[in-house]
Design an enzyme around this catalytic site. Structure first.
Site, PDB file in Angstrom:
ATOM      1  N   GLY A   1      -7.772  19.518  19.362  1.00 58.82           N
ATOM      2  CA  GLY A   1      -8.531  19.887  20.235  1.00 58.82           C
ATOM      3  C   GLY A   1      -7.998  21.160  20.823  1.00 58.82           C
TER       4      GLY A   1
ATOM      5  CE1 TYR B   1       3.471  16.013  22.687  1.00 59.80           C
ATOM      6  CE2 TYR B   1       4.211  14.170  24.321  1.00 59.80           C
ATOM      7  CZ  TYR B   1       4.030  15.166  23.661  1.00 59.80           C
ATOM      8  OH  TYR B   1       5.346  15.630  23.869  1.00 59.80           O
ATOM      9  CD  GLU B   2      -5.835  16.888  19.207  1.00 62.98           C
ATOM     10  OE1 GLU B   2      -6.887  16.581  18.330  1.00 62.98           O
ATOM     11  OE2 GLU B   2      -4.933  17.770  18.455  1.00 62.98           O
ATOM     12  CB  SER B   3      -2.755  10.376  20.280  1.00 63.91           C
ATOM     13  OG  SER B   3      -1.358  10.849  20.750  1.00 63.91           O
ATOM     14  N   GLY B   4      -3.866  10.877  22.820  1.00 65.72           N
ATOM     15  CA  GLY B   4      -4.470   9.721  24.263  1.00 65.72           C
ATOM     16  C   GLY B   4      -3.126   9.512  25.339  1.00 65.72           C
TER      17      GLY B   4
END
Length: 261
Positions: free
Chosen positions: A138, A58-61
């Site tokens: 992203g 996920y884009e949050s890492g």
């Protein structure tokens, strides 16, 4: 087909149809960068069916997420519990994405053109848009660096599939190359819509119709597309969702109807 194997078209929502068909496309894929919404539904259903070894990023890492229930946002704490790793943004984008470690980037969009470029910014003119959308997030980095990109589109209309985007938020590799930038990946290779499946092999190819849902004709898809859509020599008919797939989706993946509607 028997009732034990499939559900009638009238009992399946568009969200369920798209999620099931998109999940099947993930067969054999491992590392998937998933957007929130239908891409998350599809990735989780794929984990329970055709891709048990899938690692969702996920884009949050968050990498290798194993949430107990569906996240409502990319920053939902449920993503972190049980995850394989949580990376900083420089590590995620600099090492994972730009390092070519993502097999499939799974995105949504408001508009897509024949080359696979996306619009998630505005519908209408930039100065006075009819609709203002959330923007890229992203997606630009995913498009440029994932080995390939799948897109899920809730609506298949000439407005969603225009000859020219109202705004290009996320350029595909063809558009990037025209500006002197060479992406790592092939860009969009699959688009799943309410009417069927479009595909392209990579740079230099236009999207073409390769499959339709039961009851949909090639002429219907062409009429719903804002450019002269190419059609494969043989157009398949998508197998409708099975009763087993729908039970998993409704009862295990999204019982609280976070995204199913």
């Amino acid at each position: 087909m028997s009732q034990e194997r499939t559900e009638s078209a009238g009992s399946v929502t568009v969200s369920e149809l798209l999620s099931v068909v998109a999940a099947r496309e993930l067969t054999g894929r491992r590392a998937v960068f998933a957007g929130i919404g239908l891409p998350t539904l599809a990735a989780e259903l794929a984990r329970l069916t055709v891709a048990p070894e899938i690692e969702v990023v996920y884009e949050s890492g968050v990498c290798g997420a194993h949430p107990s229930h569906l996240p409502e946002t990319i920053a939902d704490a449920v993503l972190i519990t049980g995850a394989e790793a949580v990376l900083s943004m420089p590590a995620l984008f600099g090492s994972v994405l730009q390092g070519g470690r993502i097999d499939v980037g799974f995105l949504g969009a408001a508009q897509i053109d024949r080359w696979g470029s996306l619009n998630t910014s505005v519908i209408g003119e930039w100065e006075r848009p009819a609709v203002r959308l959330p923007g890229s997030g992203g997606a630009v980095e995913v498009m440029a660096n994932a080995r390939e990109v799948f897109v899920v589109m809730r609506r298949h209309t000439p407005r969603s599939f225009p000859a020219a985007l109202d705004f290009c938020t996320t350029p595909g590799p063809d558009r990037a190359l025209a500006d002197g930038i060479r992406p790592l990946g092939a860009g969009v290779t699959r688009v799943v819509t309410e009417l069927g499946v479009l595909a392209r092999d990579g740079v230099g190819d236009e999207l073409r119709l390769v499959a339709v849902h039961p009851g949909v004709t090639v002429e219907q898809v062409r009429a719903a597309t804002g450019w002269e859509l190419e059609v494969a020599d043989t157009v398949a008919t998508v197998d409708p969702p099975t009763a087993a797939e729908l039970r998993l989706l409704r009862d295990d993946v999204d019982p609280h109807r976070v995204y199913l509607r």
